[in-house]
Enzyme design. Structure first.
Site, mmCIF file in Angstrom:
data_model
loop_
_atom_site.group_PDB
_atom_site.id
_atom_site.type_symbol
_atom_site.label_atom_id
_atom_site.label_comp_id
_atom_site.label_asym_id
_atom_site.label_seq_id
_atom_site.Cartn_x
_atom_site.Cartn_y
_atom_site.Cartn_z
ATOM 1 N N TRP A 102 -51.680 -25.847 -18.894
ATOM 2 C CA TRP A 102 -50.764 -26.402 -19.692
ATOM 3 C C TRP A 102 -49.617 -25.461 -20.264
ATOM 4 O O TRP A 102 -48.453 -25.919 -20.599
ATOM 5 C CB TRP A 102 -51.691 -27.000 -21.347
ATOM 6 C CG TRP A 102 -52.722 -28.040 -20.929
ATOM 7 C CD1 TRP A 102 -54.170 -27.899 -21.007
ATOM 8 C CD2 TRP A 102 -52.244 -29.258 -20.627
ATOM 9 N NE1 TRP A 102 -54.554 -29.190 -20.575
ATOM 10 C CE2 TRP A 102 -53.420 -29.940 -20.336
ATOM 11 C CE3 TRP A 102 -51.160 -29.865 -20.078
ATOM 12 C CZ2 TRP A 102 -53.519 -31.267 -19.975
ATOM 13 C CZ3 TRP A 102 -51.315 -31.488 -19.683
ATOM 14 C CH2 TRP A 102 -52.571 -32.080 -19.602
ATOM 15 N N ASP A 172 -49.585 -23.995 -28.681
ATOM 16 C CA ASP A 172 -50.196 -25.158 -28.404
ATOM 17 C C ASP A 172 -51.491 -25.139 -28.936
ATOM 18 O O ASP A 172 -52.514 -24.421 -28.218
ATOM 19 C CB ASP A 172 -49.995 -25.627 -26.982
ATOM 20 C CG ASP A 172 -50.765 -26.980 -26.413
ATOM 21 O OD1 ASP A 172 -51.231 -27.617 -27.240
ATOM 22 O OD2 ASP A 172 -50.558 -27.058 -25.253
ATOM 23 N N LYS A 196 -57.953 -34.395 -28.995
ATOM 24 C CA LYS A 196 -59.008 -33.343 -28.632
ATOM 25 C C LYS A 196 -60.011 -33.245 -29.994
ATOM 26 O O LYS A 196 -61.309 -33.220 -29.901
ATOM 27 C CB LYS A 196 -58.672 -32.243 -28.128
ATOM 28 C CG LYS A 196 -57.389 -32.299 -27.103
ATOM 29 C CD LYS A 196 -58.064 -32.535 -25.789
ATOM 30 C CE LYS A 196 -57.077 -32.906 -24.747
ATOM 31 N NZ LYS A 196 -55.956 -31.917 -24.252
HETATM 32 C C1 LIG Z 1 -54.789 -32.023 -23.577
HETATM 33 C C2 LIG Z 1 -53.650 -31.035 -23.801
HETATM 34 C C3 LIG Z 1 -52.523 -31.140 -23.550
HETATM 35 C C4 LIG Z 1 -51.781 -32.166 -23.245
HETATM 36 O O1 LIG Z 1 -51.798 -33.313 -24.034
HETATM 37 P P1 LIG Z 1 -51.235 -34.915 -24.238
HETATM 38 O O2 LIG Z 1 -51.416 -35.162 -25.549
HETATM 39 O O3 LIG Z 1 -51.937 -35.590 -23.019
HETATM 40 O O4 LIG Z 1 -49.638 -34.460 -23.839
HETATM 41 C C5 LIG Z 1 -51.560 -30.076 -23.457
HETATM 42 N N1 LIG Z 1 -52.025 -28.987 -23.947
HETATM 43 C C6 LIG Z 1 -53.331 -28.620 -24.350
HETATM 44 C C7 LIG Z 1 -53.885 -27.092 -24.567
HETATM 45 C C8 LIG Z 1 -54.218 -29.663 -24.053
HETATM 46 O O5 LIG Z 1 -55.751 -29.213 -24.209
#
Ligand SMILES: *Cc1c(COP(=O)(O)O)cnc(C)c1O
Length: 359
Positions: A102, A172, A196
Site C-alpha cells: 500500500w 494511511d 477494516k
Molecule cells: C485495504 C488498504 C488499502 C486500500 O483500501 P481501499 O479502500 O480498498 O482503497 C490501503 N491501505 C491500507 C493500509 C489498507 O489496509
C-alpha cells in the site's frame, strides 16, 4: 445459520450489536418512516446521523478543533492521489517510507504529481519489518512525509513515529484506526478506508489539519479537493449515507465498551494470545520481526504449503473463516480487528494446538 469467526483482512468482521441495531432499524429509522438508505442526505434525520458520527469520532480519537473530519468515497486508494494533489504543491516534493504494497502504491501515485523521495524500504525482506528511518535522509523541504501506520498484508506496524519536524506527517491508518491510542496532533493528515476497522466499505475517513487545506494543484478534479468537501461538510455531493450510518453504530459500540483505551487493552490481549502461541509452537511460525508486530494482522506459516492448505481448509470447516494469507506472503493471516472477540482468537489458538498435535 451460525455466524463464523471471520478473520478477513477487509471487508471484515463488524460488532454484532451494531449489526443488530441496523437490522432493527432497517425498515424504519426512528420516526422517519423509512430506511436510512432511502433518506435524503439533506434531511434533518440524516443530518443528525452524519453529525453524530463526526462528533463521536472526534470524541473517541480526541481530534483537535483545528482538524476537519471528512467522509469521502473512493477508498484509501483514492487518497493515494488526493493527498499529493492537495499537499505536494507546496514544494513539489514528498518523503515516503516504503513498508508494504500500500505504501508503494501511495508513492507511485504521488510520483505522478511531484518528486517522491523514498526515505527507507523493507522490500528486501518481503516487508517483514519496519525499516530504521534515518533523519539525515529526510528532506526538510518535503511538502509532507507519508507512512502506512499498519501494514495489512505483512503484519507490521510503526510503534514509533518519525520525527519530521515541521514537515506534516501523513498516515494511511486503514487497518489500525481506532485500535490503539493515537495523538492526532502529531499528524497533518490521517486517512482510512472504513472496511477494516470502522464499518462497511464505501466510506473513507480523512482527518486533516485545517492549514493543509486549500492548496490543491490546479489540475485537481473538484471531487478530489479537500477544501470542497471541508467547506460543504462532506455534503458537496451525496455522501455514502448508509456506510456512514453503520460507522456511527460501530463508534457507539466502541464508546460503550470504554473507548479506545479499553479497546487497545483488548487488542493487546488478543494479539498476545496468538503471538505467544506462535512463539511456542513447533509447527506454526510468525513471519514478522518481533518488535514490529501488528496488533491487527497476524501472518503465520507452517513452512509447508500442503500443510498450510490443509490447515486453512479444516479451520474453515470449523467456522474459522478467511485465514488464507495474502498471495504475496502465502501461508495464513489472521486479521483480528476491533470487532473480533477475545473468544474468537482463543478458539483459533485451541484449534491450532489440536492441529499441531494431530499433524
Ligand atoms: C485495504 C488498504 C488499502 C486500500 O483500501 P481501499 O479502500 O480498498 O482503497 C490501503 N491501505 C491500507 C493500509 C489498507 O489496509
Amino acid at each position: 445459520m451460525q455466524r463464523v469467526y471471520n478473520f478477513s483482512a477487509g471487508p471484515s468482521v463488524l460488532p454484532e450489536p451494531a449489526l443488530q441495531k441496523a437490522a432493527e432499524e432497517m425498515l424504519c429509522y426512528g420516526t422517519s418512516g423509512m430506511s436510512v438508505m432511502e433518506m435524503s442526505h439533506r434531511s434533518k434525520a440524516y443530518e443528525a446521523i452524519i453529525q453524530g458520527a463526526e462528533a463521536l469520532l472526534r470524541e473517541l480519537m480526541g481530534i483537535p478543533a483545528n482538524y476537519k473530519v471528512l467522509f469521502l468515497q473512493g477508498g484509501a486508494s483514492s487518497q493515494f492521489a488526493m493527498v499529493p494533489l492537495n499537499l505536494i504543491g507546496k514544494t513539489g516534493k514528498a518523503d515516503f517510507a516504503i513498508t508494504g504494497m500500500w505504501a508503494k502504491k501511495a508513492a507511485q501515485e504521488a510520483a505522478r504529481y511531484g518528486q517522491v523521495n523514498k526515505v527507507a524500504s523493507s522490500e528486501d525482506a518481503v516487508f517483514n519489518y519496519i525499516p530504521e528511518l534515518d533523519k539525515s535522509k529526510f528532506d526538510p523541504d518535503a511538502s509532507y512525509f507519508h507512512i502506512t501506520s499498519n501494514n495489512t498484508i505483512y503484519g507490521t506496524r510503526f510503534t514509533m513515529l518519525p520525527d519530521t519536524g515541521n514537515v506534516p506527517l501523513v498516515s494511511d491508518m486503514s487497518s489500525c484506526i481506532l485500535s490503539e491510542a493515537v495523538d492526532v496532533s502529531k499528524f497533518g493528515v490521517i486517512y482510512a478506508g472504513a472496511q477494516k476497522n470502522m464499518g462497511p466499505a464505501g466510506v473513507t475517513v480523512v482527518i486533516i489539519r485545517e492549514d493543509l487545506i486549500g492548496n490543491a494543484l490546479d489540475c485537481t478534479p473538484t471531487m478530489f479537493k479537500y477544501d470542497i468537501h471541508a467547506d460543504n461538510g462532506s455534503m458537496y455531493n451525496t455522501p455514502p449515507t448508509y456506510a456512514i450510518y453503520i460507522l456511527k453504530l460501530v463508534l457507539e459500540w466502541l464508546k460503550d465498551l470504554g473507548g479506545i483505551p479499553a479497546m487497545q487493552k483488548i487488542n493487546e490481549e488478543k494479539a498476545a494470545i496468538l503471538y505467544d502461541y506462535l512463539d511456542s509452537s513447533a509447527m506454526f511460525k510468525g513471519t514478522v520481526v518481533k518488535k514490529d508486530r501488528s496488533l491487527m494482522n497476524i501472518p503465520f506459516v507452517t513452512g509447508d504449503d500442503a500443510l498450510n492448505d490443509k490447515f486453512i481448509k479444516e479451520a474453515k470447516a470449523l467456522g474459522f473463516d478467511n485465514l488464507k494469507g495474502h498471495r504475496s506472503v502465502g501461508g495464513m493471516r489472521a486479521s483480528i480487528y476491533n470487532a473480533m472477540p477475545v473468544a474468537g482468537v482463543a478458539a483459533l489458538v485451541e484449534f491450532m494446538k489440536e492441529f499441531e498435535r494431530v499433524n
